[in-house]
Design an enzyme around this catalytic site. Structure first.
Site, PDB file in Angstrom:
ATOM      1  CB  CYS A  69       0.057 -10.724   7.204  1.00 55.07           C
ATOM      2  SG  CYS A  69       0.228  -8.928   7.222  1.00 55.07           S
ATOM      3  N   PRO A  70      -2.723 -11.532   5.947  1.00 54.67           N
ATOM      4  CG  PRO A  70      -4.084 -12.872   7.273  1.00 54.67           C
ATOM      5  CD  PRO A  70      -2.665 -12.742   6.787  1.00 54.67           C
ATOM      6  NE  ARG A  94      -6.708  -8.748   0.597  1.00 58.44           N
ATOM      7  CZ  ARG A  94      -6.295  -9.629  -0.296  1.00 58.44           C
ATOM      8  NH1 ARG A  94      -5.181  -9.390  -0.984  1.00 58.44           N
ATOM      9  NH2 ARG A  94      -6.956 -10.758  -0.497  1.00 58.44           N
ATOM     10  CG  ASP A 154       0.385  -5.216  -7.220  1.00 56.78           C
ATOM     11  OD1 ASP A 154       0.422  -4.590  -8.298  1.00 56.78           O
ATOM     12  OD2 ASP A 154      -0.318  -6.225  -7.057  1.00 56.78           O
ATOM     13  CD  GLU A 203      -6.290  -1.895  -4.668  1.00 62.33           C
ATOM     14  OE1 GLU A 203      -5.141  -2.161  -4.280  1.00 62.33           O
ATOM     15  OE2 GLU A 203      -7.131  -2.771  -4.976  1.00 62.33           O
ATOM     16  CG  HIS A 206      -4.782  -5.203  -6.849  1.00 65.66           C
ATOM     17  ND1 HIS A 206      -5.639  -4.904  -5.824  1.00 65.66           N
ATOM     18  CD2 HIS A 206      -4.515  -6.536  -6.710  1.00 65.66           C
ATOM     19  CE1 HIS A 206      -5.887  -5.977  -5.095  1.00 65.66           C
ATOM     20  NE2 HIS A 206      -5.210  -6.983  -5.618  1.00 65.66           N
TER      21      HIS A 206
END
Length: 325
Positions: free
Chosen positions: A215-216, A244, A268, A273, A292
């Site tokens: 999901c966003p 995310r 991931d 980050e 990522h």
């Protein structure tokens, strides 16, 4: 007219040609001057973008303070699907068009989500290393295992976020004979026949053998994986996050893993980050972290670059596409 690529290295570390970007021409016949930077620190953002009519950014932030110092800027092309690096409301107020790159990495992200799952359930790397250490050669039996082996057929994959990537992940899981459930605003009739809609997140968490996040990131989904929801899950459950980082309360996840109230996690994306050395997930039990990379296959990055160029050309022709503000 000037176009500045602010941080091009991640999307194109050199295996895709930049040459086409030097040949962009405006409809008036004016040559577009293209300049590229591999990386741009916050202290250099305004200096490098001050004369630009258009910029491309992946992670370089264009917030209200930065935008206020760039009066020439008319276009921001985000080299990603998510566009939270840009204050899109302020950009709209200033007449700056912002575009993104939708659906370029769908299959690649789904592939890594399943790769994380297969790594957790079979751990081929650990067995390969054991063989190369000579442990099979010295084994009294024809076989041995260094981690438990788990069959996925018949287990339940629960998906949060049934967009392009969620559906692609569900399709692979279905091919592995998993049951697939999803919490989604779509009706059951709108879903493939192998995806069953659940009515509440609580039901999703309770039934999940594997929970995959697609999901966003919004105010309502931030920390959707938290202490309360983790407590609803089976101690044998696995969490996969290729969505995310802030979807997960990382301390709560680490605590659950270390308390054996969750089996494993494949991650991931993280809240910060690159990963900071003090992250609780670094030392959490059975927490498998990749940097990522789900989006970063060559095929996905080639699509990203093609769409990014089409976005710029569409803007120049007065018909912008993939506009997010």
């Amino acid at each position: 007219m000037k176009l500045i690529e602010m941080d091009g290295y991640a999307a194109n570390p050199g295996d895709i040609s930049w040459e086409p970007w030097h040949n962009i021409t405006a409809p008036t016949g004016e040559k577009v001057v293209f300049e590229k930077y591999d990386r741009t620190s916050p202290s250099l953002t305004v200096e490098r973008a001050k004369d630009a009519d258009m910029v491309l950014t992946n992670k370089v932030v264009f917030d209200k303070a930065v935008l206020s110092q760039l009066p020439k800027l008319k276009y921001i092309g985000v080299l990603a699907t998510g566009y939270n690096v840009v204050d899109v409301d302020e950009a709209a107020r200033l007449g700056i068009v912002v575009t993104n790159i939708p659906a370029y990495s769908t299959q690649s992200v789904a592939q890594l989500a399943i790769a994380h799952l297969l790594h957790i359930t079979n751990n081929i790397a650990a067995h390969d290393e054991a063989v190369h250490r000579g442990e099979w050669a010295s084994c009294p039996d024809f076989t041995f295992t260094v981690t438990p082996q788990m069959e996925l057929a018949g287990k339940t994959l629960a998906i949060v976020g049934l967009g392009n990537t969620g559906r692609a992940t569900a399709e692979i899981a279905h091919a592995l004979s998993m049951n697939v459930i999803a919490f989604t605003s779509k009706t059951q009739e709108q879903l493939p026949i192998y995806i069953n809609k659940v009515e509440t997140l609580e039901q999703l968490f309770k039934e999940a053998d594997v929970l995959s996040l697609h999901c966003p990131l919004t105010p309502s989904t931030k920390h959707i994986i938290n202490k309360e929801h983790l407590a609803m899950m089976k101690p044998t459950a696995i969490i996969i996050n290729t969505g995310r980082g802030p979807l997960i309360d990382e301390q709560a996840l680490a605590d659950a893993l270390n308390a054996d109230s969750l089996y494993a996690a494949g991650i991931d994306v993280l809240t910060e980050e690159p990963l900071v050395s003090g992250s609780p997930l670094l030392t959490a039990r059975h927490c498998h972290i990749t940097p990522h990379i789900a989006w970063a296959t060559l095929a996905a990055r080639q699509r990203l670059m093609r769409i990014a160029m089409r976005n710029v050309e569409a803007f120049l022709n007065g018909k912008p596409q993939n506009v997010v503000n």
